[in-house]
Structure formats: C-alpha cells, structure tokens
Design an enzyme around this catalytic site. Structure first.
Site, PDB file in Angstrom:
ATOM      1  N   ALA A   5       0.429   1.505   2.187  1.00  0.00           N
ATOM      2  CA  ALA A   5      -0.213   2.645   1.515  1.00  0.00           C
ATOM      3  C   ALA A   5      -1.717   2.460   1.345  1.00  0.00           C
ATOM      4  O   ALA A   5      -2.447   3.448   1.159  1.00  0.00           O
ATOM      5  CB  ALA A   5       0.458   2.880   0.163  1.00  0.00           C
ATOM      6  N   ARG A  30      14.177  -1.181   2.350  1.00  0.00           N
ATOM      7  CA  ARG A  30      13.360  -0.042   1.917  1.00  0.00           C
ATOM      8  C   ARG A  30      13.542   1.130   2.882  1.00  0.00           C
ATOM      9  O   ARG A  30      13.241   1.007   4.077  1.00  0.00           O
ATOM     10  CB  ARG A  30      11.890  -0.492   1.937  1.00  0.00           C
ATOM     11  CG  ARG A  30      10.894   0.607   1.731  1.00  0.00           C
ATOM     12  CD  ARG A  30       9.496   0.152   2.101  1.00  0.00           C
ATOM     13  NE  ARG A  30       8.534   1.157   1.718  1.00  0.00           N
ATOM     14  CZ  ARG A  30       7.285   1.203   2.171  1.00  0.00           C
ATOM     15  NH1 ARG A  30       6.848   0.276   2.991  1.00  0.00           N
ATOM     16  NH2 ARG A  30       6.476   2.152   1.766  1.00  0.00           N
ATOM     17  N   HIS A  59       1.524   1.066  12.274  1.00  0.00           N
ATOM     18  CA  HIS A  59       2.425   1.744  11.329  1.00  0.00           C
ATOM     19  C   HIS A  59       3.789   1.858  11.973  1.00  0.00           C
ATOM     20  O   HIS A  59       3.902   2.346  13.111  1.00  0.00           O
ATOM     21  CB  HIS A  59       1.892   3.132  10.948  1.00  0.00           C
ATOM     22  CG  HIS A  59       0.576   3.038  10.272  1.00  0.00           C
ATOM     23  ND1 HIS A  59       0.449   2.564   8.983  1.00  0.00           N
ATOM     24  CD2 HIS A  59      -0.670   3.264  10.719  1.00  0.00           C
ATOM     25  CE1 HIS A  59      -0.826   2.528   8.667  1.00  0.00           C
ATOM     26  NE2 HIS A  59      -1.538   2.947   9.696  1.00  0.00           N
ATOM     27  N   ILE A  60       4.793   1.425  11.254  1.00  0.00           N
ATOM     28  CA  ILE A  60       6.163   1.457  11.780  1.00  0.00           C
ATOM     29  C   ILE A  60       6.606   2.910  11.990  1.00  0.00           C
ATOM     30  O   ILE A  60       7.160   3.255  13.021  1.00  0.00           O
ATOM     31  CB  ILE A  60       7.113   0.737  10.791  1.00  0.00           C
ATOM     32  CG1 ILE A  60       6.717  -0.745  10.675  1.00  0.00           C
ATOM     33  CG2 ILE A  60       8.570   0.895  11.227  1.00  0.00           C
ATOM     34  CD1 ILE A  60       7.393  -1.477   9.531  1.00  0.00           C
ATOM     35  N   SER A  61       6.353   3.726  10.993  1.00  0.00           N
ATOM     36  CA  SER A  61       6.763   5.134  11.065  1.00  0.00           C
ATOM     37  C   SER A  61       5.658   5.966  11.703  1.00  0.00           C
ATOM     38  O   SER A  61       4.493   5.541  11.750  1.00  0.00           O
ATOM     39  CB  SER A  61       7.068   5.662   9.660  1.00  0.00           C
ATOM     40  OG  SER A  61       5.875   5.675   8.874  1.00  0.00           O
ATOM     41  N   ASN A 115      -0.810  -4.002   9.189  1.00  0.00           N
ATOM     42  CA  ASN A 115      -0.149  -2.807   8.673  1.00  0.00           C
ATOM     43  C   ASN A 115      -0.536  -2.747   7.195  1.00  0.00           C
ATOM     44  O   ASN A 115       0.028  -3.481   6.373  1.00  0.00           O
ATOM     45  CB  ASN A 115       1.367  -2.889   8.828  1.00  0.00           C
ATOM     46  CG  ASN A 115       2.043  -1.613   8.337  1.00  0.00           C
ATOM     47  OD1 ASN A 115       1.422  -0.809   7.626  1.00  0.00           O
ATOM     48  ND2 ASN A 115       3.299  -1.420   8.686  1.00  0.00           N
ATOM     49  N   ARG A 152       4.887  12.823   8.677  1.00  0.00           N
ATOM     50  CA  ARG A 152       5.259  12.668   7.266  1.00  0.00           C
ATOM     51  C   ARG A 152       4.291  13.447   6.361  1.00  0.00           C
ATOM     52  O   ARG A 152       3.587  14.339   6.833  1.00  0.00           O
ATOM     53  CB  ARG A 152       5.332  11.170   6.945  1.00  0.00           C
ATOM     54  CG  ARG A 152       6.358  10.434   7.838  1.00  0.00           C
ATOM     55  CD  ARG A 152       6.452   8.969   7.516  1.00  0.00           C
ATOM     56  NE  ARG A 152       6.929   8.757   6.161  1.00  0.00           N
ATOM     57  CZ  ARG A 152       6.831   7.586   5.513  1.00  0.00           C
ATOM     58  NH1 ARG A 152       6.298   6.531   6.134  1.00  0.00           N
ATOM     59  NH2 ARG A 152       7.272   7.470   4.285  1.00  0.00           N
ATOM     60  N   HIS A 183      -4.286   4.624   3.284  1.00  0.00           N
ATOM     61  CA  HIS A 183      -4.709   5.962   2.883  1.00  0.00           C
ATOM     62  C   HIS A 183      -5.654   5.943   1.687  1.00  0.00           C
ATOM     63  O   HIS A 183      -6.065   6.997   1.217  1.00  0.00           O
ATOM     64  CB  HIS A 183      -3.465   6.806   2.562  1.00  0.00           C
ATOM     65  CG  HIS A 183      -2.335   6.586   3.527  1.00  0.00           C
ATOM     66  ND1 HIS A 183      -2.440   6.865   4.876  1.00  0.00           N
ATOM     67  CD2 HIS A 183      -1.079   6.049   3.357  1.00  0.00           C
ATOM     68  CE1 HIS A 183      -1.298   6.540   5.484  1.00  0.00           C
ATOM     69  NE2 HIS A 183      -0.463   6.039   4.581  1.00  0.00           N
ATOM     70  N   ASP A 225     -14.018  -1.764   5.037  1.00  0.00           N
ATOM     71  CA  ASP A 225     -15.297  -2.499   5.022  1.00  0.00           C
ATOM     72  C   ASP A 225     -15.096  -3.954   5.416  1.00  0.00           C
ATOM     73  O   ASP A 225     -15.921  -4.538   6.131  1.00  0.00           O
ATOM     74  CB  ASP A 225     -15.939  -2.443   3.633  1.00  0.00           C
ATOM     75  CG  ASP A 225     -16.621  -1.115   3.352  1.00  0.00           C
ATOM     76  OD1 ASP A 225     -16.749  -0.290   4.286  1.00  0.00           O
ATOM     77  OD2 ASP A 225     -17.037  -0.899   2.194  1.00  0.00           O
ATOM     78  N   GLU A 253      -4.359  -1.693  14.144  1.00  0.00           N
ATOM     79  CA  GLU A 253      -3.661  -1.064  13.008  1.00  0.00           C
ATOM     80  C   GLU A 253      -2.261  -0.663  13.460  1.00  0.00           C
ATOM     81  O   GLU A 253      -2.113  -0.032  14.507  1.00  0.00           O
ATOM     82  CB  GLU A 253      -4.458   0.173  12.566  1.00  0.00           C
ATOM     83  CG  GLU A 253      -3.808   0.972  11.448  1.00  0.00           C
ATOM     84  CD  GLU A 253      -4.607   2.251  11.113  1.00  0.00           C
ATOM     85  OE1 GLU A 253      -5.690   2.480  11.708  1.00  0.00           O
ATOM     86  OE2 GLU A 253      -4.117   3.020  10.261  1.00  0.00           O
ATOM     87  N   PRO A 279       1.209  -3.649   1.002  1.00  0.00           N
ATOM     88  CA  PRO A 279       2.151  -3.437  -0.090  1.00  0.00           C
ATOM     89  C   PRO A 279       3.487  -2.835   0.349  1.00  0.00           C
ATOM     90  O   PRO A 279       3.529  -1.967   1.217  1.00  0.00           O
ATOM     91  CB  PRO A 279       1.414  -2.465  -1.020  1.00  0.00           C
ATOM     92  CG  PRO A 279       0.341  -1.862  -0.188  1.00  0.00           C
ATOM     93  CD  PRO A 279      -0.040  -2.893   0.823  1.00  0.00           C
ATOM     94  N   ASN A 280       4.520  -3.346  -0.276  1.00  0.00           N
ATOM     95  CA  ASN A 280       5.909  -2.881  -0.122  1.00  0.00           C
ATOM     96  C   ASN A 280       6.558  -3.292   1.192  1.00  0.00           C
ATOM     97  O   ASN A 280       7.752  -3.083   1.382  1.00  0.00           O
ATOM     98  CB  ASN A 280       6.004  -1.346  -0.305  1.00  0.00           C
ATOM     99  CG  ASN A 280       5.526  -0.928  -1.673  1.00  0.00           C
ATOM    100  OD1 ASN A 280       5.973  -1.493  -2.677  1.00  0.00           O
ATOM    101  ND2 ASN A 280       4.605   0.017  -1.745  1.00  0.00           N
ATOM    102  N   ARG A 335      -0.472  11.000   4.248  1.00  0.00           N
ATOM    103  CA  ARG A 335      -0.377   9.851   5.162  1.00  0.00           C
ATOM    104  C   ARG A 335      -1.121  10.098   6.481  1.00  0.00           C
ATOM    105  O   ARG A 335      -1.158   9.243   7.359  1.00  0.00           O
ATOM    106  CB  ARG A 335       1.098   9.528   5.478  1.00  0.00           C
ATOM    107  CG  ARG A 335       1.878   9.064   4.280  1.00  0.00           C
ATOM    108  CD  ARG A 335       3.280   8.618   4.683  1.00  0.00           C
ATOM    109  NE  ARG A 335       4.169   8.715   3.545  1.00  0.00           N
ATOM    110  CZ  ARG A 335       4.325   7.757   2.622  1.00  0.00           C
ATOM    111  NH1 ARG A 335       3.654   6.630   2.715  1.00  0.00           N
ATOM    112  NH2 ARG A 335       5.145   7.928   1.599  1.00  0.00           N
ATOM    113  N   TYR A 388      12.132   3.073   8.033  1.00  0.00           N
ATOM    114  CA  TYR A 388      11.532   1.809   8.462  1.00  0.00           C
ATOM    115  C   TYR A 388      12.494   0.887   9.221  1.00  0.00           C
ATOM    116  O   TYR A 388      12.080  -0.167   9.697  1.00  0.00           O
ATOM    117  CB  TYR A 388      10.953   1.074   7.247  1.00  0.00           C
ATOM    118  CG  TYR A 388       9.847   1.849   6.566  1.00  0.00           C
ATOM    119  CD1 TYR A 388       8.632   2.054   7.214  1.00  0.00           C
ATOM    120  CD2 TYR A 388      10.020   2.397   5.296  1.00  0.00           C
ATOM    121  CE1 TYR A 388       7.615   2.779   6.620  1.00  0.00           C
ATOM    122  CE2 TYR A 388       9.005   3.121   4.681  1.00  0.00           C
ATOM    123  CZ  TYR A 388       7.819   3.313   5.344  1.00  0.00           C
ATOM    124  OH  TYR A 388       6.807   4.034   4.751  1.00  0.00           O
TER     125      TYR A 388
END
Ligand code: DQA
Length: 150
Positions: free
Chosen positions: A82, A23, A105-107, A79, A112, A85, A92, A103, A15-16, A116, A28
C-alpha cells in the site's frame, strides 16, 4: 561496488505482504512470503546472482534498506504494498540511491479500486510488473539481471 554487491539483488516487500498465503487468496493466491522469496532466490541463482530478502510493515525500515543497498546490492526489486499509493519518501529513496529498481504488484492494480491506480514508485522504477501473480517476482529477477547485464 564490491564483486559481491554487483552480484546481489535486494528484494523488498512492504506492508501486509507477510500475510501472503492467507491474505485474500482470491486476489494474492496461496503462496506464502517465504515461497515468493524462494522463487526469486532460485531465479536469481540460476542467473548467477544472490538475493537478499526483507519484508517490513514499517516505511522507515524499507527506507533504511534502500539506503543500505547502495554499495551492497546491484539493484532492487520492490513490492511496496500500500505504500505504493502513499509514499513520496520511498520514491525519493529509490531515485536517491541511483540503483535500478523493478516495481512488482502481484495483483492487477488497474482492475481494482481507483486509489490503487496511482503509484508514486512507477516514475522512478526502471520496469514495472503488474498482475502476473507471484510469477511477477521471477520476471522481475530476469528483467533486473537483463538491465544489469546491458
Ligand atoms: C499490491 C497491491 C497494493 O495495492 C496492495 O496495497 C498490496 C499488494 C500487490 O502486490 O498487488 O499490499 O502491491
């Protein structure tokens, strides 16, 4: 697994991440989702793999894509945004299909907010790349191919 599947990487963005480029660029960066997918596709091609990319804001769509990866891809880069979390279901699904998953994550989520810092995905991921910016997607391709060729 078909020959094609064994040379295919599934790249999932949650998402996002369709908003990449506009954004919170201070977090990001300025690259768009398309840029990120192209970066990963080029890295995969250089290593002899093809890349199938999907972004969705819907958990169920991501779940279906993970299920469909079984028999159609050799591994997954995700990625989860959200959902990282919150989603036991995505964790699963990843363990359910028994494919290596990276996995991304850009940030640097650990710099943060506290919410997160926990990931439901990390325990089922083969490797985790955090805080490398969008270059993390390229690193993820290289790491996934490394695992697949072991
Ligand atoms: C993110 C980090 C998550 O906490 C956030 O919800 C995202 C993006 C990252 O790439 O840094 O949507 O996964």
């Amino acid at each position: 697994m078909t020959d094609n599947a064994s040379r295919t990487i599934l790249l999932l963005n949650g998402p996002n991440l369709n908003l990449l480029g506009t954004r919170e660029p201070e977090i990001y960066g300025h690259d768009t989702l398309e840029d990120v997918q192209e970066l990963a596709r080029t890295a995969a091609a250089e290593l002899g793999f093809q890349l199938r990319a999907l972004q969705s804001n819907h958990e169920g769509v991501l779940l279906d894509a993970i299920h469909e990866a079984r028999g159609t891809a050799a591994g997954i880069i995700i990625n989860p945004g959200a959902f990282t979390h919150t989603s036991v279901a995505l964790a699963d699904a990843i363990s359910g299909v028994s494919l290596p998953a990276i996995e991304v994550h850009i940030s640097n989520v650990h710099q943060r907010e506290a919410f997160r810092h926990h990931s439901y995905i990390s325990p089922v991921a083969s490797s985790i790349i955090i805080g490398a910016g969008v270059n993390g997607y390229k690193l993820a391709v290289e790491q996934l191919v490394h695992l697949l060729q072991k």
